[in-house]
Write a protein that holds these residues in place. Structure first.
Motif, short mmCIF file in Angstrom:
data_model
loop_
_atom_site.label_atom_id
_atom_site.label_comp_id
_atom_site.label_asym_id
_atom_site.label_seq_id
_atom_site.Cartn_x
_atom_site.Cartn_y
_atom_site.Cartn_z
N VAL A 44 35.82 5.60 22.32
CA VAL A 44 35.82 5.36 23.73
C VAL A 44 35.26 4.14 24.21
N GLY A 45 36.05 3.34 24.76
CA GLY A 45 35.38 1.91 24.99
C GLY A 45 35.42 1.59 26.41
N PHE A 46 35.95 2.64 27.45
CA PHE A 46 36.10 2.38 28.63
C PHE A 46 35.77 3.66 29.52
N VAL A 47 34.77 3.71 30.27
CA VAL A 47 34.43 4.77 31.07
C VAL A 47 34.24 4.44 32.45
N ALA A 48 34.94 5.26 33.33
CA ALA A 48 34.85 5.01 34.86
C ALA A 48 34.78 6.27 35.72
N TYR A 49 34.36 6.25 36.73
CA TYR A 49 34.29 7.20 37.98
C TYR A 49 35.40 7.05 38.82
N VAL A 50 35.98 8.18 39.08
CA VAL A 50 37.27 8.13 39.98
C VAL A 50 36.95 9.10 41.09
N THR A 51 36.96 8.58 42.40
CA THR A 51 37.06 9.57 43.58
C THR A 51 38.49 9.85 43.68
N VAL A 52 38.79 11.08 44.06
CA VAL A 52 40.13 11.57 44.27
C VAL A 52 40.11 12.05 45.66
N GLY A 53 41.12 11.80 46.48
CA GLY A 53 41.31 12.39 48.01
C GLY A 53 42.64 12.99 47.94
N LEU A 54 42.63 14.02 48.35
CA LEU A 54 43.96 15.22 48.46
C LEU A 54 44.50 14.95 49.87
N ASN A 55 46.08 15.11 49.49
CA ASN A 55 46.61 15.03 50.79
C ASN A 55 46.66 16.16 51.66
N ARG A 56 46.53 17.30 50.92
CA ARG A 56 46.55 18.40 51.62
C ARG A 56 45.11 19.25 51.27
N HIS A 57 44.61 19.76 52.23
CA HIS A 57 43.43 20.49 52.10
C HIS A 57 43.61 21.94 51.85
N THR A 58 44.32 22.33 50.96
CA THR A 58 44.54 23.92 50.76
C THR A 58 44.23 24.20 49.32
N ALA A 77 40.19 4.87 25.84
CA ALA A 77 39.99 3.61 24.71
C ALA A 77 39.64 2.36 25.12
N ASP A 78 40.48 2.09 26.22
CA ASP A 78 40.33 0.68 26.61
C ASP A 78 41.04 0.45 28.21
N LEU A 79 40.84 -0.45 28.88
CA LEU A 79 41.45 -0.83 30.02
C LEU A 79 42.83 -0.36 30.08
N PRO A 80 43.89 -0.87 29.39
CA PRO A 80 45.50 -0.56 29.43
C PRO A 80 45.40 0.97 29.31
N SER A 81 44.67 1.78 28.46
CA SER A 81 44.61 3.29 28.18
C SER A 81 44.44 3.73 29.55
N TYR A 82 43.31 3.46 30.21
CA TYR A 82 42.84 3.82 31.63
C TYR A 82 44.05 3.68 32.56
N LYS A 83 44.61 2.60 32.42
CA LYS A 83 45.78 2.28 33.19
C LYS A 83 46.95 3.07 33.37
N ARG A 84 47.49 3.44 32.06
CA ARG A 84 48.30 4.30 31.82
C ARG A 84 47.70 5.87 32.29
N PHE A 85 46.58 6.13 32.34
CA PHE A 85 46.23 7.44 32.69
C PHE A 85 46.23 7.48 34.35
N HIS A 86 45.69 6.38 34.81
CA HIS A 86 45.82 6.14 36.30
C HIS A 86 47.19 6.37 36.92
N THR A 87 48.15 5.60 36.18
CA THR A 87 49.35 5.64 36.68
C THR A 87 50.46 6.87 36.58
N ASP A 88 50.39 7.18 35.08
CA ASP A 88 51.06 8.31 34.66
C ASP A 88 50.48 9.37 34.91
#
Length: 150
Positions: free
Chosen positions: A64-78, A114-125
């Motif tokens: 683990v070479g990359f750690v981030a906190y991510v805030t997530v807003g949902l489009n529906r509050h159900t 693992a790293d920034l490219p791995s995080y980007k894949r998670f973020h996108t995919d």
């Protein structure tokens, strides 16, 4: 077992510092006999005050070479939207913590990659592919001068 006395609190303090401490050493530190200490620990476990024990892993040694906190807003509050999002997060190995929070967004995630490219894949995919997600904001961890998570 909401009524924890001073000895219970000392036991919890010592166990939170070292979950592998022997009962004999724990008893010495909190001023009890080993048998009384063992009974107290068992009672704390049975009452659910102590929910478990775990190993604290080295991020560097586990890839683990990359750690981030991510805030997530949902489009529906159900409820259905929240449940679908939570199911997806439970299946994502990069998500180490998922908290439903108050405020401008619904969730706070702790993500390890693992790293920034791995995080980007998670973020996108993963996050970017969820129909429930409206907004994402990433906060990259640059250092952790205090981290008491077990």
């Amino acid at each position: 077992m909401a009524d924890l006395d001073a000895i219970d609190r000392r036991i919890l303090h010592e166990l939170s510092r070292d979950g592998r401490i022997s009962n004999l050493a724990l008893a010495e530190r909190v001023g009890l006999s080993p048998s009384a200490c063992l009974r107290r620990v068992a009672a704390l476990e049975k009452a659910g005050v102590i929910r478990g024990y775990r190993a604290v892993l080295s991020p560097e040694k586990t890839g683990v070479g990359f750690v981030a906190y991510v805030t997530v807003g949902l489009n529906r509050h159900t409820k259905a939207s929240q449940e679908a999002f939570e199911r997806a997060m439970a299946q994502a190995p990069e998500v180490r913590e998922c908290h439903n929070i108050t405020g401008a967004v619904e969730y706070l995630l702790r993500v390890e990659a693992a790293d920034l490219p791995s995080y980007k894949r998670f973020h996108t995919d993963v996050l970017g592919a969820l129909a429930q997600v409206e907004t994402l904001q990433t906060y990259v961890v640059m250092g952790s001068p205090k981290d008491e998570r077990g």
